[in-house]
Design an enzyme around this catalytic site. Structure first.
Site, PDB file in Angstrom:
ATOM      1  N   LYS A 108       0.810  -1.221   0.000  1.00  0.00           N
ATOM      2  CA  LYS A 108       0.000   0.000   0.000  1.00  0.00           C
ATOM      3  C   LYS A 108       0.840   1.267   0.000  1.00  0.00           C
ATOM      4  O   LYS A 108       0.357   2.329  -0.394  1.00  0.00           O
ATOM      5  CB  LYS A 108      -0.961   0.004   1.194  1.00  0.00           C
ATOM      6  CG  LYS A 108      -2.058  -1.028   1.053  1.00  0.00           C
ATOM      7  CD  LYS A 108      -3.033  -0.954   2.208  1.00  0.00           C
ATOM      8  CE  LYS A 108      -4.127  -2.004   2.081  1.00  0.00           C
ATOM      9  NZ  LYS A 108      -4.927  -2.158   3.276  1.00  0.00           N
ATOM     10  N   LYS A 189     -13.075  -9.743  -8.000  1.00  0.00           N
ATOM     11  CA  LYS A 189     -14.168  -9.931  -7.044  1.00  0.00           C
ATOM     12  C   LYS A 189     -14.894  -8.594  -6.841  1.00  0.00           C
ATOM     13  O   LYS A 189     -14.305  -7.530  -7.036  1.00  0.00           O
ATOM     14  CB  LYS A 189     -13.662 -10.549  -5.743  1.00  0.00           C
ATOM     15  CG  LYS A 189     -12.969  -9.668  -4.772  1.00  0.00           C
ATOM     16  CD  LYS A 189     -12.651 -10.465  -3.508  1.00  0.00           C
ATOM     17  CE  LYS A 189     -12.423  -9.491  -2.371  1.00  0.00           C
ATOM     18  NZ  LYS A 189     -12.245 -10.080  -1.076  1.00  0.00           N
ATOM     19  N   LYS A 192     -15.731  -2.954  -2.632  1.00  0.00           N
ATOM     20  CA  LYS A 192     -16.220  -1.599  -2.381  1.00  0.00           C
ATOM     21  C   LYS A 192     -15.141  -0.554  -2.625  1.00  0.00           C
ATOM     22  O   LYS A 192     -15.442   0.611  -2.742  1.00  0.00           O
ATOM     23  CB  LYS A 192     -16.819  -1.470  -0.987  1.00  0.00           C
ATOM     24  CG  LYS A 192     -15.941  -1.861   0.179  1.00  0.00           C
ATOM     25  CD  LYS A 192     -16.725  -1.629   1.464  1.00  0.00           C
ATOM     26  CE  LYS A 192     -16.526  -2.668   2.530  1.00  0.00           C
ATOM     27  NZ  LYS A 192     -15.214  -2.707   3.168  1.00  0.00           N
TER      28      LYS A 192
END
Ligand code: AMP
Length: 321
Positions: A108, A189, A192
């Site tokens: 990240k 997949k 959100k």
């Protein structure tokens, strides 16, 4: 054996969250299991305060509406003092090398010029989430295993260095729920965090929006309704969704469906039927701010009461009182 599961309000709950996790939390939880909205984890990159507040309420409303037991549910920031107090104790138990080795941190932070410190330390906060509540089992996917491993290391180290107080948790594979893929790109997949509005069905979407998303779902040009996930992932995803909504199997629900159009319609209707009661109750709760606030308060009170003694003991053992 306390099992703890969290859901981060980094976006709105979607069909994948519902069929893959939330529905099971509502129907198959043990009385000691705990669920929480991990809103403090949704701010490790720049965030909007207004949006976080709203998404936290949405997430809580969806969980309550889905039937997750209220007394087993809390919002993380409602116990911010408790979680942060333990996070600090654990930060002082964790080495810089251990935090820096986390794969999620490496991934990240890569390519970002200004990495927030929270991105490095959030696994320690996660360890605090787990240890504070005496969690024995943490159902996590592969990507979070290393973080549970860190929580184990910190629990053992603290117990050895200062005194026995923490349960050493164990990562367990989540019970196999439905895996829902994006309607616009079945190779991914449903998620959100990816901006894939057309491919993601949100729990709070209106029925007509859901129907439109299914009409546009990606299939293939074979025009053959078969369950072949490798060759026809789009069609298989629709069959998986239909089967999950009807508590059935793809092999069973495929019977009688002759075209992609029929399949899309059947899947859309099944999803509308499944989500409608949850959506309606969640909207009611979001409308009635008093009821939601009360549920939030009671959940926090329960969670605090259950964890208070452990935290006080850790504070004492660390020499802070
Ligand atoms: P997340 O949205 O990543 O915070 O995940 C919250 C819960 O929903 C976890 O238990 C995930 O395993 C589950 N989940 C997330 N996306 C999907 C998906 N597309 N299909 C099935 N389960 C999912």
């Amino acid at each position: 054996m306390i099992k703890l599961s969290g859901i981060t309000p980094s976006g709105t709950a979607h069909l994948g969250n519902y069929l893959g996790a939330i529905r099971r939390w509502a129907t198959r939880s043990e009385p000691e299991d705990l669920y929480f909205v991990s809103n403090m984890h949704a701010m490790t990159t720049k965030h909007s305060a207004e949006e976080l507040r709203l998404l936290t309420s949405h997430q809580l409303a969806v969980l309550v509406a889905a039937g997750v037991p209220k007394e087993q549910l809390f919002v993380q920031s409602d116990l911010m003092r408790e979680h942060m107090a333990l996070a600090w104790i654990l930060e002082c138990t964790c080495t810089f090398g251990e935090a820096r080795r986390m794969i999620q941190f490496k991934e990240k932070s890569q390519g970002s010029a200004s990495v927030r410190l929270g991105l490095l330390t959030y696994p320690v906060l996660m360890a605090a989430d787990i240890l504070l509540h005496g969690t024995a089992r943490v159902p996590v996917g592969e990507d979070q295993n290393q973080h549970v491993e860190l929580a184990r290391t910190l629990a053992r180290r603290f117990n050895t260095d200062y005194g026995e107080v923490f349960v050493v948790p164990e990562a367990v594979l989540p019970e196999a729920g439905a895996r829902v893929r994006s309607l616009s790109d079945p190779s991914r997949k449903m998620s959100k965090s990816i901006s894939d509005d057309g491919g993601t069905v949100y729990v709070l979407d209106e029925p007509d929006v859901i129907r439109r998303k299914f009409r546009r779902a990606m299939t293939d040009s074979r025009n053959e309704v078969r369950y072949a996930p490798d060759e026809q992932p789009g069609v298989a995803n629709l069959l998986d969704i239909l089967a999950a909504c009807q508590d059935s199997t793809p092999e069973h629900v495929i019977q009688g469906i002759g075209s992609y159009r029929d399949l899309k319609e059947a899947a859309a209707e099944a999803v509308v039927t499944t989500l409608s009661p949850v959506r309606e109750r969640a909207l009611e709760l979001l409308e009635d701010k008093v009821e939601l606030a009360q549920i939030r308060q009671e959940g926090a009170d329960h969670a605090r009461k259950r964890s208070e003694e452990r935290l006080n003991q850790a504070i004492f053992l660390a020499g802070l009182v």
